[in-house]
Write a protein that holds these residues in place. Structure first.
Motif, PDB file in Angstrom:
ATOM      1  N   GLY A   1       0.887  -1.222  -0.040  1.00 15.04           N
ATOM      2  CA  GLY A   1       0.245  -0.054   0.042  1.00 15.04           C
ATOM      3  C   GLY A   1       0.725   1.309  -0.068  1.00 15.04           C
ATOM      4  N   ALA A   2       2.058   1.263  -0.524  1.00 16.75           N
ATOM      5  CA  ALA A   2       2.834   2.415  -0.603  1.00 16.75           C
ATOM      6  C   ALA A   2       3.013   2.800  -2.166  1.00 16.75           C
ATOM      7  CB  ALA A   2       4.109   2.174   0.095  1.00 16.75           C
ATOM      8  N   TYR A   3       3.121   4.063  -2.508  1.00 14.60           N
ATOM      9  CA  TYR A   3       3.160   4.473  -3.669  1.00 14.60           C
ATOM     10  C   TYR A   3       4.162   5.654  -3.938  1.00 14.60           C
ATOM     11  CZ  TYR A   3      -0.958   1.599  -3.542  1.00 14.60           C
ATOM     12  OH  TYR A   3      -2.105   0.634  -3.421  1.00 14.60           O
ATOM     13  N   PRO A   4       5.297   5.629  -3.326  1.00  8.24           N
ATOM     14  CA  PRO A   4       6.163   6.823  -3.511  1.00  8.24           C
ATOM     15  C   PRO A   4       6.610   7.165  -4.636  1.00  8.24           C
ATOM     16  CG  PRO A   4       7.470   5.016  -2.718  1.00  8.24           C
ATOM     17  CD  PRO A   4       5.939   4.712  -2.751  1.00  8.24           C
ATOM     18  N   SER A   5       6.860   6.359  -5.813  1.00  6.93           N
ATOM     19  CA  SER A   5       7.252   6.769  -7.004  1.00  6.93           C
ATOM     20  C   SER A   5       5.904   7.059  -7.793  1.00  6.93           C
ATOM     21  CB  SER A   5       7.743   5.760  -7.791  1.00  6.93           C
ATOM     22  OG  SER A   5       7.018   4.518  -7.877  1.00  6.93           O
ATOM     23  N   LEU A   6       4.724   6.648  -7.588  1.00  7.63           N
ATOM     24  CA  LEU A   6       3.552   7.179  -8.200  1.00  7.63           C
ATOM     25  C   LEU A   6       3.409   8.722  -7.863  1.00  7.63           C
ATOM     26  CD1 LEU A   6       1.366   4.077  -8.520  1.00  7.63           C
ATOM     27  CD2 LEU A   6       3.024   4.837 -10.184  1.00  7.63           C
ATOM     28  N   ALA A   7       3.124   8.870  -6.496  1.00  5.30           N
ATOM     29  CA  ALA A   7       2.618   9.925  -5.974  1.00  5.30           C
ATOM     30  C   ALA A   7       3.731  11.112  -5.768  1.00  5.30           C
ATOM     31  CB  ALA A   7       2.374   9.924  -4.310  1.00  5.30           C
ATOM     32  N   ALA A   8       5.001  10.904  -6.432  1.00  5.73           N
ATOM     33  CA  ALA A   8       6.130  12.027  -6.602  1.00  5.73           C
ATOM     34  C   ALA A   8       5.620  12.679  -8.054  1.00  5.73           C
ATOM     35  CB  ALA A   8       7.266  11.330  -6.889  1.00  5.73           C
ATOM     36  N   GLN A   9       4.659  11.988  -8.917  1.00 10.27           N
ATOM     37  CA  GLN A   9       4.488  12.956 -10.160  1.00 10.27           C
ATOM     38  C   GLN A   9       3.440  13.797  -9.804  1.00 10.27           C
ATOM     39  OE1 GLN A   9       3.888   9.946 -13.587  1.00 10.27           O
ATOM     40  NE2 GLN A   9       4.125   8.498 -11.807  1.00 10.27           N
ATOM     41  N   LYS A  10       3.362  14.809 -10.369  1.00 10.61           N
ATOM     42  CA  LYS A  10       2.357  15.726 -10.342  1.00 10.61           C
ATOM     43  C   LYS A  10       1.444  15.661 -11.747  1.00 10.61           C
ATOM     44  CE  LYS A  10      -0.102  19.590  -9.565  1.00 10.61           C
ATOM     45  NZ  LYS A  10      -1.052  19.593  -8.266  1.00 10.61           N
TER      46      LYS A  10
END
Length: 277
Positions: free
Chosen positions: A154-163
């Motif tokens: 449930g971790a999405y650091p690489s996805l959420a880094a996108q604007k």
């Protein structure tokens, strides 16, 4: 006991359909309904902020240990059992087995290389870690074992880094966020900021990843227990998590090793070198 194994092309397809995917679980208890973060008409930015704060914040656990089942449908159909363990920072290990303990494939990914070993063929295929590994395996999808581990947690650091470049409200009240670059073309969030769909495309192949049956455990980020990957070819892969645990203590090196027998044939993971099945 003699170990039986499917051909490498079939196994690679199954392994990488898993490595993306991706993915769901049946038979879990009904959880208490959650209060939506936003009501109808409120802006997309508030929901995106909730997503980044809940699912994309710094990830604390160091290791995972999970079991799951992988079902795939389409041009080929079948089911395999999955054992997935290791460090989020890698190495990661993944074993696939069929019924009666039959070993299908043993997979290891570290920061520089992915290795898939097929005991029956005494064959190991390797590739540099990254999206190119899936491409070389004949399945053009941009996921690694590390991506899969984070998705399952449930971790999405690489996805959420996108604007995101655009956000559209959906008929059911969900928001769909689009990206102008990167491997993920869109992310759809439900009313409480949980990802329920990811989409992307590589060349002519489109893919959709559905995420569902989120956990509701106190003190932990919700994680999807069911992930379903749908390809534009009509193929479907469903990963259902059975057991999943996180820990702050790293695995020892021996537990994450993949020892290849001396007679193993080692080849680059290039479809041109793989025998036809």
């Amino acid at each position: 006991m003699k170990i039986h194994c499917l051909g490498p092309k079939k196994l690679l397809r199954a392994a990488f359909l898993l490595c993306i995917g991706v993915f769901l679980l049946a038979g879990c208890a009904q959880k208490a309904p959650q209060t939506p973060l936003v009501g109808p008409g409120l802006n997309a930015e508030a929901l995106w902020s909730q997503f980044t704060q809940t699912h994309a914040k710094n990830f604390v656990p160091k290791t995972l240990d999970a079991t799951a089942s992988l079902q795939y449908k389409g041009r080929r159909a079948g089911r395999v059992n999955v054992r997935f363990w290791g460090d989020f920072s890698r190495p990661l290990r993944l074993d696939l087995s069929a019924g009666f303990g039959t070993t299908v494939a043993l997979v290891r990914e570290d920061a520089s290389r992915l290795v898939c070993y097929y005991p029956q063929d005494k064959l190991a295929l390797y590739s540099h870690t990254g999206p190119q590994a899936a491409l070389d395996a004949g399945l053009p999808l941009p996921f690694t074992l590390q991506d899969l581990a984070l998705l399952m947690a449930g971790a999405y650091p690489s996805l959420a880094a996108q604007k995101y470049s655009r956000a559209d409200i959906q008929p059911n009240g969900n928001w769909k966020y689009f990206f102008s670059h990167g491997t993920v073309a869109s992310i759809t969030l439900d009313s409480i900021g949980q990802p329920v769909e990811l989409t992307g495309q590589h060349k002519t192949l489109g893919w959709t990843l559905l995420l569902g049956r989120y956990t509701d455990e106190e003190g932990q980020s919700p994680r999807p227990k069911k992930l379903e990957l749908r390809l534009s070819t009509g193929d479907i892969a469903i990963l259902r998590t059975k057991n999943f645990s996180l820990d702050s203590t790293q695995w020892n090196a021996k537990a994450l090793a993949l020892e290849l027998p001396p007679e193993t044939l080692l080849r680059p993971m290039d479809s041109r070198l793989q025998p036809e099945n």
